[in-house]
Design a protein around this motif. Structure first.
Motif, PDB file in Angstrom:
ATOM      1  N   GLY A 147      -8.065   7.909   2.143  1.00 45.24           N
ATOM      2  CA  GLY A 147      -6.856   8.314   2.825  1.00 45.24           C
ATOM      3  C   GLY A 147      -6.253   7.162   3.575  1.00 45.24           C
ATOM      4  N   GLY A 148      -5.233   7.451   4.370  1.00 48.41           N
ATOM      5  CA  GLY A 148      -4.537   6.401   5.093  1.00 48.41           C
ATOM      6  C   GLY A 148      -5.454   5.610   5.998  1.00 48.41           C
ATOM      7  N   THR A 149      -6.435   6.268   6.592  1.00 51.95           N
ATOM      8  CA  THR A 149      -7.369   5.548   7.451  1.00 51.95           C
ATOM      9  C   THR A 149      -8.580   5.075   6.672  1.00 51.95           C
ATOM     10  OG1 THR A 149      -8.373   7.643   8.079  1.00 51.95           O
ATOM     11  CG2 THR A 149      -6.667   6.773   9.518  1.00 51.95           C
ATOM     12  N   GLY A 150      -8.627   5.379   5.416  1.00 50.31           N
ATOM     13  CA  GLY A 150      -9.611   4.766   4.538  1.00 50.31           C
ATOM     14  C   GLY A 150     -10.983   5.379   4.544  1.00 50.31           C
ATOM     15  N   GLY A 151     -11.192   6.500   5.198  1.00 54.39           N
ATOM     16  CA  GLY A 151     -12.523   7.101   5.159  1.00 54.39           C
ATOM     17  C   GLY A 151     -13.568   6.156   5.697  1.00 54.39           C
TER      18      GLY A 151
ATOM     19  N   ARG B 178       3.203   2.561   2.868  1.00 54.28           N
ATOM     20  CA  ARG B 178       2.570   2.544   4.177  1.00 54.28           C
ATOM     21  C   ARG B 178       2.514   1.147   4.791  1.00 54.28           C
ATOM     22  NH1 ARG B 178      -0.807   6.430   6.555  1.00 54.28           N
ATOM     23  NH2 ARG B 178       0.301   8.400   6.389  1.00 54.28           N
TER      24      ARG B 178
ATOM     25  N   SER C 126      -8.443   4.218  -1.906  1.00 55.94           N
ATOM     26  CA  SER C 126      -9.340   4.706  -0.870  1.00 55.94           C
ATOM     27  C   SER C 126      -9.007   6.167  -0.587  1.00 55.94           C
ATOM     28  CB  SER C 126      -9.249   3.875   0.402  1.00 55.94           C
ATOM     29  OG  SER C 126      -7.999   4.061   1.030  1.00 55.94           O
TER      30      SER C 126
ATOM     31  N   GLN D 155       0.837  -1.192   0.000  1.00 60.72           N
ATOM     32  CA  GLN D 155       0.000   0.000   0.000  1.00 60.72           C
ATOM     33  C   GLN D 155       0.873   1.243   0.000  1.00 60.72           C
ATOM     34  OE1 GLN D 155      -1.453   1.475   3.540  1.00 60.72           O
ATOM     35  NE2 GLN D 155      -2.642   3.088   2.576  1.00 60.72           N
TER      36      GLN D 155
END
Lengths: 115, 114
Positions: A96-100, A55, A94, A48
């Motif tokens: 963002g890093g936390t995936g929305g 990440r 997605s 990713q």
């Protein structure tokens, strides 16, 4: 249409060769994920990227590498190809890093056949 | 490590019947998401339904609904009034909130017969 674009859709090559798979994420998505799906198998997470930086790494072989460019498109490079590398390679993106909302949006996949 | 298990490799039902696909997962986390993805013969991965772990109410999307049992770590998908176009591989997937990857089960091949 998920908004994620992958090229090429199909690729046939020989053992020992190198190929590059390309992915353009949905507009506004910063995260790109690469998954490998071998015949009739589940999806295995490879790697990713988020906004150009790696990440997370999954079961990605050393012969494989990836990067995400400033325009957020990503490339997966597969080298010294072996017969067992034949698979469907998915790119997903997605927000963002936390995936929305947590979900990933998948491209149509690149089917690689190694002969 | 998080794992997702789909215990039914294949299922087959008649058109218009109701079918339930099973999924269990293993995690020590409390905040996460659960998904069902459909992969028809075209091989496209299509999101069917999503459930946030903090929500007690089961998610529904038209003919698709889930039975989410958090304590049992179970997340089954029910397809009502099944249609021929529902024929596909169905993957259960799990993602910890804030984590990077989506973890997939091995899939259930569902065939809807006319």
């Amino acid at each position: 249409d998920s908004g994620v674009t992958q090229t090429p859709k199909h690729l046939i090559t020989a053992t020992g060769q190198r190929v590059t798979l390309r992915c353009s994420p949905r507009s506004g998505d910063l995260s790109v994920y690469w998954y490998q799906q071998s015949l009739d198998q589940g999806l295995q997470f490879l790697i990713q990227y988020y906004n150009g930086e790696e990440r997370a790494k999954g079961n990605i072989l050393e012969r494989f590498s990836a990067q995400q460019f400033p325009d957020l498109h990503s490339e997966l490079n597969l080298s010294s190809l072996e017969l067992g590398d034949s698979a469907l390679y998915f790119c997903a993106s997605s927000v963002g890093g936390t995936g929305g909302s947590g979900e990933l949006f998948f491209g149509e996949g690149s089917r690689l056949t190694v002969l | 490590a998080q794992t997702v298990t789909q215990s039914q490799p294949e299922m087959s039902v008649q058109e218009a019947e109701t079918v339930t696909l099973s999924c269990t997962y293993d995690t020590s986390e409390n905040n996460y998401y659960l998904f069902w993805y459909k992969q028809p013969p075209s091989r496209q991965m299509i999101l069917v339904i999503r459930q946030e772990a903090y929500k007690q109410q089961n998610a529904t999307e038209n003919r698709f609904s889930v039975n989410f049992q958090k304590a049992a770590k179970s997340f089954s998908l029910k397809i009502s009034d099944s249609q021929l176009g529902d024929t596909a591989m169905y993957f259960c997937a799990f993602r910890v909130q804030g984590a990077q990857k989506l973890v997939f089960g091995q899939g259930t091949r569902l065939t809807i017969n006319p």
